[in-house]
Structure formats: C-alpha cells, structure tokens
Motif scaffolding. Sequence first.
Motif, PDB file in Angstrom:
ATOM      1  N   ALA A   1       0.832  -1.210   0.000  1.00 34.34           N
ATOM      2  CA  ALA A   1       0.000   0.000   0.000  1.00 34.34           C
ATOM      3  C   ALA A   1       0.862   1.255   0.000  1.00 34.34           C
ATOM      4  O   ALA A   1       0.581   2.224  -0.729  1.00 34.34           O
ATOM      5  CB  ALA A   1      -0.923  -0.010   1.216  1.00 34.34           C
ATOM      6  N   ILE A   2       1.917   1.261   0.811  1.00 35.11           N
ATOM      7  CA  ILE A   2       2.830   2.409   0.833  1.00 35.11           C
ATOM      8  C   ILE A   2       3.461   2.607  -0.538  1.00 35.11           C
ATOM      9  O   ILE A   2       3.559   3.740  -1.042  1.00 35.11           O
ATOM     10  CB  ILE A   2       3.920   2.203   1.908  1.00 35.11           C
ATOM     11  CG1 ILE A   2       3.305   2.252   3.298  1.00 35.11           C
ATOM     12  CG2 ILE A   2       5.022   3.261   1.778  1.00 35.11           C
ATOM     13  CD1 ILE A   2       4.271   1.879   4.410  1.00 35.11           C
ATOM     14  N   ASN A   3       3.868   1.517  -1.147  1.00 37.99           N
ATOM     15  CA  ASN A   3       4.480   1.593  -2.481  1.00 37.99           C
ATOM     16  C   ASN A   3       3.531   2.244  -3.477  1.00 37.99           C
ATOM     17  O   ASN A   3       3.904   3.174  -4.214  1.00 37.99           O
ATOM     18  CB  ASN A   3       4.856   0.178  -2.935  1.00 37.99           C
ATOM     19  CG  ASN A   3       5.856   0.184  -4.077  1.00 37.99           C
ATOM     20  OD1 ASN A   3       5.899   1.112  -4.874  1.00 37.99           O
ATOM     21  ND2 ASN A   3       6.652  -0.866  -4.161  1.00 37.99           N
ATOM     22  N   LEU A   4       2.295   1.769  -3.511  1.00 36.71           N
ATOM     23  CA  LEU A   4       1.317   2.290  -4.464  1.00 36.71           C
ATOM     24  C   LEU A   4       0.973   3.754  -4.200  1.00 36.71           C
ATOM     25  O   LEU A   4       0.971   4.586  -5.105  1.00 36.71           O
ATOM     26  CB  LEU A   4       0.050   1.438  -4.414  1.00 36.71           C
ATOM     27  CG  LEU A   4       0.119   0.067  -5.090  1.00 36.71           C
ATOM     28  CD1 LEU A   4      -1.105  -0.767  -4.747  1.00 36.71           C
ATOM     29  CD2 LEU A   4       0.233   0.215  -6.599  1.00 36.71           C
ATOM     30  N   VAL A   5       0.675   4.075  -2.939  1.00 32.88           N
ATOM     31  CA  VAL A   5       0.217   5.429  -2.606  1.00 32.88           C
ATOM     32  C   VAL A   5       1.311   6.463  -2.861  1.00 32.88           C
ATOM     33  O   VAL A   5       1.069   7.498  -3.505  1.00 32.88           O
ATOM     34  CB  VAL A   5      -0.251   5.490  -1.137  1.00 32.88           C
ATOM     35  CG1 VAL A   5      -0.520   6.930  -0.718  1.00 32.88           C
ATOM     36  CG2 VAL A   5      -1.503   4.648  -0.944  1.00 32.88           C
ATOM     37  N   VAL A   6       2.516   6.203  -2.369  1.00 33.78           N
ATOM     38  CA  VAL A   6       3.606   7.173  -2.545  1.00 33.78           C
ATOM     39  C   VAL A   6       3.996   7.292  -4.013  1.00 33.78           C
ATOM     40  O   VAL A   6       4.234   8.395  -4.522  1.00 33.78           O
ATOM     41  CB  VAL A   6       4.829   6.770  -1.683  1.00 33.78           C
ATOM     42  CG1 VAL A   6       5.994   7.733  -1.917  1.00 33.78           C
ATOM     43  CG2 VAL A   6       4.460   6.758  -0.208  1.00 33.78           C
ATOM     44  N   SER A   7       4.044   6.183  -4.721  1.00 37.94           N
ATOM     45  CA  SER A   7       4.410   6.213  -6.137  1.00 37.94           C
ATOM     46  C   SER A   7       3.410   7.016  -6.957  1.00 37.94           C
ATOM     47  O   SER A   7       3.792   7.852  -7.786  1.00 37.94           O
ATOM     48  CB  SER A   7       4.519   4.788  -6.680  1.00 37.94           C
ATOM     49  OG  SER A   7       5.569   4.079  -6.062  1.00 37.94           O
TER      50      SER A   7
ATOM     51  N   GLY B   1       8.780   5.929  -4.137  1.00 38.85           N
ATOM     52  CA  GLY B   1       7.730   5.115  -3.540  1.00 38.85           C
ATOM     53  C   GLY B   1       8.233   3.734  -3.159  1.00 38.85           C
ATOM     54  O   GLY B   1       7.909   3.211  -2.081  1.00 38.85           O
ATOM     55  N   THR B   2       9.029   3.142  -4.032  1.00 39.91           N
ATOM     56  CA  THR B   2       9.623   1.833  -3.741  1.00 39.91           C
ATOM     57  C   THR B   2      10.537   1.911  -2.532  1.00 39.91           C
ATOM     58  O   THR B   2      10.481   1.060  -1.638  1.00 39.91           O
ATOM     59  CB  THR B   2      10.404   1.328  -4.969  1.00 39.91           C
ATOM     60  OG1 THR B   2       9.505   1.155  -6.063  1.00 39.91           O
ATOM     61  CG2 THR B   2      11.090   0.012  -4.671  1.00 39.91           C
ATOM     62  N   CYS B   3      11.389   2.932  -2.485  1.00 41.80           N
ATOM     63  CA  CYS B   3      12.314   3.086  -1.354  1.00 41.80           C
ATOM     64  C   CYS B   3      11.551   3.290  -0.047  1.00 41.80           C
ATOM     65  O   CYS B   3      11.935   2.740   1.001  1.00 41.80           O
ATOM     66  CB  CYS B   3      13.260   4.260  -1.607  1.00 41.80           C
ATOM     67  SG  CYS B   3      14.487   3.971  -2.903  1.00 41.80           S
ATOM     68  N   ALA B   4      10.462   4.063  -0.094  1.00 42.43           N
ATOM     69  CA  ALA B   4       9.675   4.298   1.118  1.00 42.43           C
ATOM     70  C   ALA B   4       9.074   3.002   1.651  1.00 42.43           C
ATOM     71  O   ALA B   4       9.111   2.728   2.858  1.00 42.43           O
ATOM     72  CB  ALA B   4       8.569   5.318   0.824  1.00 42.43           C
ATOM     73  N   SER B   5       8.526   2.176   0.757  1.00 43.78           N
ATOM     74  CA  SER B   5       7.922   0.915   1.193  1.00 43.78           C
ATOM     75  C   SER B   5       8.975  -0.059   1.701  1.00 43.78           C
ATOM     76  O   SER B   5       8.761  -0.757   2.700  1.00 43.78           O
ATOM     77  CB  SER B   5       7.124   0.290   0.044  1.00 43.78           C
ATOM     78  OG  SER B   5       7.964  -0.093  -1.025  1.00 43.78           O
ATOM     79  N   TYR B   6      10.120  -0.098   1.029  1.00 43.04           N
ATOM     80  CA  TYR B   6      11.199  -0.987   1.475  1.00 43.04           C
ATOM     81  C   TYR B   6      11.761  -0.552   2.823  1.00 43.04           C
ATOM     82  O   TYR B   6      12.115  -1.390   3.664  1.00 43.04           O
ATOM     83  CB  TYR B   6      12.324  -1.020   0.441  1.00 43.04           C
ATOM     84  CG  TYR B   6      12.001  -1.802  -0.816  1.00 43.04           C
ATOM     85  CD1 TYR B   6      10.856  -2.577  -0.918  1.00 43.04           C
ATOM     86  CD2 TYR B   6      12.862  -1.766  -1.920  1.00 43.04           C
ATOM     87  CE1 TYR B   6      10.567  -3.294  -2.058  1.00 43.04           C
ATOM     88  CE2 TYR B   6      12.583  -2.479  -3.076  1.00 43.04           C
ATOM     89  CZ  TYR B   6      11.435  -3.238  -3.138  1.00 43.04           C
ATOM     90  OH  TYR B   6      11.160  -3.935  -4.285  1.00 43.04           O
ATOM     91  N   LEU B   7      11.862   0.764   3.020  1.00 39.24           N
ATOM     92  CA  LEU B   7      12.370   1.262   4.301  1.00 39.24           C
ATOM     93  C   LEU B   7      11.446   0.842   5.439  1.00 39.24           C
ATOM     94  O   LEU B   7      11.900   0.363   6.485  1.00 39.24           O
ATOM     95  CB  LEU B   7      12.490   2.789   4.254  1.00 39.24           C
ATOM     96  CG  LEU B   7      12.933   3.475   5.554  1.00 39.24           C
ATOM     97  CD1 LEU B   7      14.317   2.996   5.971  1.00 39.24           C
ATOM     98  CD2 LEU B   7      12.921   4.992   5.399  1.00 39.24           C
ATOM     99  N   TYR B   8      10.148   0.998   5.231  1.00 37.70           N
ATOM    100  CA  TYR B   8       9.193   0.581   6.262  1.00 37.70           C
ATOM    101  C   TYR B   8       9.305  -0.916   6.551  1.00 37.70           C
ATOM    102  O   TYR B   8       9.433  -1.330   7.709  1.00 37.70           O
ATOM    103  CB  TYR B   8       7.754   0.902   5.832  1.00 37.70           C
ATOM    104  CG  TYR B   8       6.756  -0.022   6.486  1.00 37.70           C
ATOM    105  CD1 TYR B   8       6.456   0.099   7.846  1.00 37.70           C
ATOM    106  CD2 TYR B   8       6.175  -1.080   5.763  1.00 37.70           C
ATOM    107  CE1 TYR B   8       5.581  -0.794   8.459  1.00 37.70           C
ATOM    108  CE2 TYR B   8       5.304  -1.962   6.378  1.00 37.70           C
ATOM    109  CZ  TYR B   8       5.007  -1.815   7.720  1.00 37.70           C
ATOM    110  OH  TYR B   8       4.162  -2.709   8.336  1.00 37.70           O
TER     111      TYR B   8
END
Length: 437
Positions: free
Chosen positions: A312-318, A333-340
């Motif tokens: 969800a983070i990946n999709l929303v931020v991207s 967006g990918t980096c944000a989801s991976y960081l989480y």
Amino acid sequence: MSPWPAGAWTGSAARSFYLRSGAIFAGLVAALVLIYPAVVRSEIGDASFVRVMILVLSVNGLVDYFFLGKFRVLLMADQRGYVISAAQIAGTVVMTVVCILMIRAECSALLVKGAAALVYLLRSAAVAVYVRRKYPHVSFRAEADLSAFSQRWAALLHQIVGMICNNTDIILMTLLLGQNKLVEVSVYGTYNLVGYGLSSLLTSVSNGIAPSFGQVISLGETDVLRRSYQSYEYLFFMMVFVAYTCMAVLLYPFVRLYSLDFADSAVYVRWALVALFTLAGLLQTLRLPGLTVIVAAGHYRQTRGRAVLEAAINLVVSVALIFRWGIYGVLLGTCASYLYRTADVIVYTAKNFLPGTLGRTAARLARNLLCAALLTAGGIRFVPLDGGWGTWVLSAVCVGAASCVVLGGVNILREPAEFRSLLARTKEVLARRVGGA
C-alpha cells in the motif's frame, strides 16, 4: 521402510498448492496479454511483438509454479536449499554472459529474453534431475494432505504482495506517464537488470540458510538460534554492503558503456537513478536475515498485514509522486515501502525471536553504512567514467577488493569474537559436508 515415510503426502500437497497458484498466475498473464498491448499501442505499433514478449517474460513464473516449486519445497525441508541456491547462482551467471554476448551481437530483444528463459528452463531441469535421483521414493502423485500446508494461502498472499512491490514501478509508468513512457520503462529496465541480478544472488544465499533456522526454532533451542543468527547477520551485512558499494560506484560507467551505441544513450546515464536503484536494492536485501527467521518459523499469518501495508505504501507514494517526478517518483515510492518493511522485519525478529539483539543489529548497520558511504565517495572520484569494458572490469576488481578489505577489516576489529565464532562455525559446516560426502 522409506526414510521419508511422509514424503508422498508432503510432496503431493506441495504439488497441489503450486498448481493452484500457477493457475492464478497464468490467468493474470493471460489478462496482461490481452490488455497491455492496447495501453502501449500509441508507442509500439506491433501488438503481436508485445504479446509474445509478455509470454516469454512469464516463462520463469510459469515454470516455477507448475514445475520447480514442489522440488524447492522438498529440498528446503531436507536442508538442501544450497542446491537451489547453487543452481540459481550458476543460472544467473550463464544468463548474464549469454545476454551480454547476444546484445553485443545486436540480437533482437525478443531473442535475448528468449535465451534467458531457456537458461532458466535448463536450470530448472537440472534441479528436477537432482531431486528425482536423490529422492526416488518421494511421490508427488499420492493423495495430498493439505494440512501440511495449513498456511499456504497466507504464504501465497506474501508472494502476491512481493509481485506487486516488484512490478508496481513499471505498471505505473506505463499507465500514468505521458510521452516517452516506454523510453523511461526501457531506462528503468536497464538499471533493474543489474539490481535484480544482485538481489537474486543475495536472496539465494539467504534461502539456503532458512531450513537450518527452522529446525533450531522447532526444537526450541533459543541459545543456538541466537548464536547462529548473530554469525549469519554479521557475515550477511558485510556481503550486502560490499555488493551495493560496488553497485553504487560501478553502475554509472556500466550503463554508459551498455548504452553507448543507443541513439538516445544520453537518456540512460543518470546519477540520480544510480543512487535510487542502489538505495532500493540495499533497503530490500537488508531485511533478508530477519525475514529468513520469520519464514523458518512459519510466521506467515502473523506478518501478512505488514506485507500488505508495504504494498500500500508503495502504491500510494508512487502514485502521489509520479506526476511530478516521473521515474524518480516511483522509485521514491519503492524506497519508502522498502524502508518501512525492512525496519519492521528487523524489529519483529528481535522482539519475537531474538530479544536483546536490536541494539547490536543497529550498530552493525550504522558501522557498515558509514564505511560503504566513504568507499562510495572515494570510488566515484577515482574510477574512470571513460574507457572500454576492459577498464570497467579492472575497476570492478579494484572496487570489490577495496570494499572487502575495508568492510571486512572494520567488522573484524569491531567484533573479533564474532569473527572467530564465524570461522569456527564455517569449519564445522565444511567438516560435516566432507564427512557426509
């Protein structure tokens, strides 16, 4: 009596699960074949080419679900995951060499991807031959006892979420970018070729370790688990930071050489993409030690909500960033989801399996990150950006050697006892392998 009395039941359950999962995957591929050509018709007139390319690219997944998956389950259960890892590493090396040679010979993209798919098929066939000879008594046709895979759908959900995270970027760029979207997709694919290969090699190492942790967890040997995990994390973090230091320094000149003969080669060579792809790969692979323990313990249901949140983070931020920053937006967006998710996996593992180890893990991450940053800064300054492939290979050897010496030396100095423990454990494993042979 067969040494694997339950082998038929478990093998059949694995086969049944993978066949059902494969049917779902095949349905998604069929939908993509029908829909995707219409989306890119304005930039690529030949819809037939697009359809055939999708089918070729889906070979890996289809073979995995319908053929290789059941063998992987058996090998992992018997603590022979190293067979899969060795086959994957050998296949990746052969595939890379074949693809480079075909690209230099100016073969079409379809032929290059077809050759890569053929290498994957041969790799899978080699694993199948090994399993048939090693376990002639195991049946994959007996009546399936699906209770052996009570968490199969939770595990499948994790696989689906992984597919979403790994393919979100290209899908969003195709659907939401304006003009030149396929050029950006091509640029993305060039960088991802390196990133995917590197993460696959590191994942292969991790996959070979999981069954050993599973046995220790099932026996309740907490102290053994703690000691084994600390050695594993200590070594794996060094490997990861060596690998991504090399990627950060060498990816720019690699892409420059790779795209030298392209009409739009200037579009491919971007320092920002080097930084974002390196960061994304680093964030994705740093979770692997903790994820190995989570998978070994079978905590699929317990962590499925966390995995869904990652997607969800990946999709929303991207989606939020793609209209303003394009390819950089989806990578952020990918980096944000991976960081989480990586932070979550590290904390979850420490809390549920290895209490009291979070501080040491954080110290290892900080230490290796600082060393990698200094090495990257020095490497970018001294590695030549001009020159041919010979210069690049020599630079790669030098950067790899320097990274191993510096990162290895710093970690040995900071944790000498852990290094001695790792050496002793390595000698013990090698002795056991030789004795078993």
